[in-house]
Design a protein around this motif. Sequence first.
Motif, PDB file in Angstrom:
ATOM      1  N   VAL A 282       0.813  -1.209   0.000  1.00 56.98           N
ATOM      2  CA  VAL A 282       0.000   0.000   0.000  1.00 56.98           C
ATOM      3  C   VAL A 282       0.852   1.267   0.000  1.00 56.98           C
ATOM      4  O   VAL A 282       0.608   2.196  -0.782  1.00 56.98           O
ATOM      5  CB  VAL A 282      -0.991  -0.004   1.180  1.00 56.98           C
ATOM      6  N   SER A 283       1.846   1.356   0.849  1.00 60.95           N
ATOM      7  CA  SER A 283       2.651   2.583   0.935  1.00 60.95           C
ATOM      8  C   SER A 283       3.328   2.899  -0.394  1.00 60.95           C
ATOM      9  O   SER A 283       3.294   4.037  -0.883  1.00 60.95           O
ATOM     10  CB  SER A 283       3.695   2.461   2.042  1.00 60.95           C
TER      11      SER A 283
ATOM     12  N   VAL B 105       0.702   3.995  -3.023  1.00 61.17           N
ATOM     13  CA  VAL B 105       0.257   5.383  -2.864  1.00 61.17           C
ATOM     14  C   VAL B 105       1.306   6.345  -3.409  1.00 61.17           C
ATOM     15  O   VAL B 105       0.984   7.302  -4.133  1.00 61.17           O
ATOM     16  CB  VAL B 105      -0.061   5.682  -1.390  1.00 61.17           C
ATOM     17  N   GLU B 106       2.563   6.116  -3.093  1.00 61.52           N
ATOM     18  CA  GLU B 106       3.624   6.981  -3.604  1.00 61.52           C
ATOM     19  C   GLU B 106       3.676   6.949  -5.123  1.00 61.52           C
ATOM     20  O   GLU B 106       3.811   7.983  -5.789  1.00 61.52           O
ATOM     21  CB  GLU B 106       4.971   6.560  -3.013  1.00 61.52           C
TER      22      GLU B 106
ATOM     23  N   ASN C  85       0.767   8.866  -6.907  1.00 54.37           N
ATOM     24  CA  ASN C  85       0.796  10.315  -6.776  1.00 54.37           C
ATOM     25  C   ASN C  85       1.925  10.956  -7.584  1.00 54.37           C
ATOM     26  O   ASN C  85       2.117  12.169  -7.526  1.00 54.37           O
ATOM     27  CB  ASN C  85       0.914  10.718  -5.305  1.00 54.37           C
TER      28      ASN C  85
ATOM     29  N   TYR D 160      -4.172  10.692  -4.558  1.00 66.28           N
ATOM     30  CA  TYR D 160      -4.367   9.272  -4.302  1.00 66.28           C
ATOM     31  C   TYR D 160      -4.010   9.011  -2.846  1.00 66.28           C
ATOM     32  O   TYR D 160      -2.849   9.140  -2.441  1.00 66.28           O
ATOM     33  CB  TYR D 160      -3.482   8.451  -5.240  1.00 66.28           C
ATOM     34  N   THR D 161      -5.008   8.660  -2.045  1.00 66.44           N
ATOM     35  CA  THR D 161      -4.829   8.549  -0.599  1.00 66.44           C
ATOM     36  C   THR D 161      -4.491   7.118  -0.184  1.00 66.44           C
ATOM     37  O   THR D 161      -4.606   6.177  -0.963  1.00 66.44           O
ATOM     38  CB  THR D 161      -6.101   8.977   0.127  1.00 66.44           C
ATOM     39  N   ARG D 162      -4.108   6.977   1.062  1.00 64.66           N
ATOM     40  CA  ARG D 162      -3.847   5.636   1.593  1.00 64.66           C
ATOM     41  C   ARG D 162      -5.126   4.791   1.578  1.00 64.66           C
ATOM     42  O   ARG D 162      -5.071   3.581   1.373  1.00 64.66           O
ATOM     43  CB  ARG D 162      -3.269   5.730   3.003  1.00 64.66           C
ATOM     44  N   ALA D 163      -6.280   5.437   1.793  1.00 66.35           N
ATOM     45  CA  ALA D 163      -7.541   4.696   1.727  1.00 66.35           C
ATOM     46  C   ALA D 163      -7.769   4.136   0.329  1.00 66.35           C
ATOM     47  O   ALA D 163      -8.228   2.993   0.170  1.00 66.35           O
ATOM     48  CB  ALA D 163      -8.701   5.607   2.130  1.00 66.35           C
ATOM     49  N   HIS D 164      -7.446   4.943  -0.710  1.00 66.97           N
ATOM     50  CA  HIS D 164      -7.561   4.439  -2.081  1.00 66.97           C
ATOM     51  C   HIS D 164      -6.657   3.228  -2.283  1.00 66.97           C
ATOM     52  O   HIS D 164      -7.065   2.210  -2.850  1.00 66.97           O
ATOM     53  CB  HIS D 164      -7.148   5.533  -3.084  1.00 66.97           C
ATOM     54  N   GLY D 165      -5.398   3.359  -1.837  1.00 66.45           N
ATOM     55  CA  GLY D 165      -4.444   2.282  -2.032  1.00 66.45           C
ATOM     56  C   GLY D 165      -4.828   1.017  -1.294  1.00 66.45           C
ATOM     57  O   GLY D 165      -4.690  -0.095  -1.821  1.00 66.45           O
ATOM     58  N   HIS D 166      -5.311   1.161  -0.071  1.00 69.83           N
ATOM     59  CA  HIS D 166      -5.701   0.001   0.717  1.00 69.83           C
ATOM     60  C   HIS D 166      -6.885  -0.710   0.077  1.00 69.83           C
ATOM     61  O   HIS D 166      -6.906  -1.943  -0.030  1.00 69.83           O
ATOM     62  CB  HIS D 166      -6.032   0.440   2.145  1.00 69.83           C
TER      63      HIS D 166
END
Length: 226
Positions: free
Chosen positions: A25-26, A29-30, A33, A47-53
């Motif tokens: 996920v981390s 996200v990077e 973005n 693009y948020t962590r919630a999107h990635g998760h």
Amino acid sequence: MTTTFPDVTISTDRLVLRPLEVDDVSALVEMMNDEHVIAWSGAPHPYTRAHGHRWAIRESHAERTEGRGIVLAVTEFLTHRLVGFVRLTNTDWRTLTTEVGYVTAPWARGEGYAGEAVLAVAQWLFHDRGFERLELRTAADNTASQQVAQKIGCISEGVLRNACIVRAQTSAGGWIETRSDLIVWGLVPEDLDDVDGHDGHSGHGDQYAFGQRADASGYPVGADWS
């Protein structure tokens, strides 16, 4: 008739392609973005962590279990580092055709990873799964994605005029949406005759290769995943 892809891992000399995991996920996200990914994809921005998760844990796996396609994280064989992903979508199980998209992380560009990963998926599709066509769609100005398509043997088949939305950065640093033509690329089993056995490590053309249609999830489909 089989209507889902298997839960598969695909390996090349340098890469391992496998399902996305929570540990991705981390890095995901990077990657999403990055300004080139923002420009050429329909992914949410920011693009948020919630999107990635949600994408890594639920939505990417639903692509496979619901029969739409498959999403594979692309990782380095030696370091296990996430360097991108490849997505098959809009799969037609009667005609055995599907679309591919791909994203390359900014920290992994210039290594030829996109071409190597997509070629490995194409070989798996045609040789192991019996598919008859793989399609990519690239925005007219997305030359990096077009180089990936050419490198793996795709044939340019035509232009869909004004068919997609891309983003352009403003002088103030924001983003605006604008329309683009789409180039359609096709790959069929016999096209791989000249590239099978090639390692694909050209080091070029994967800087921000995106396939260029977005679906309801906001992710590009076809050749817009660079």
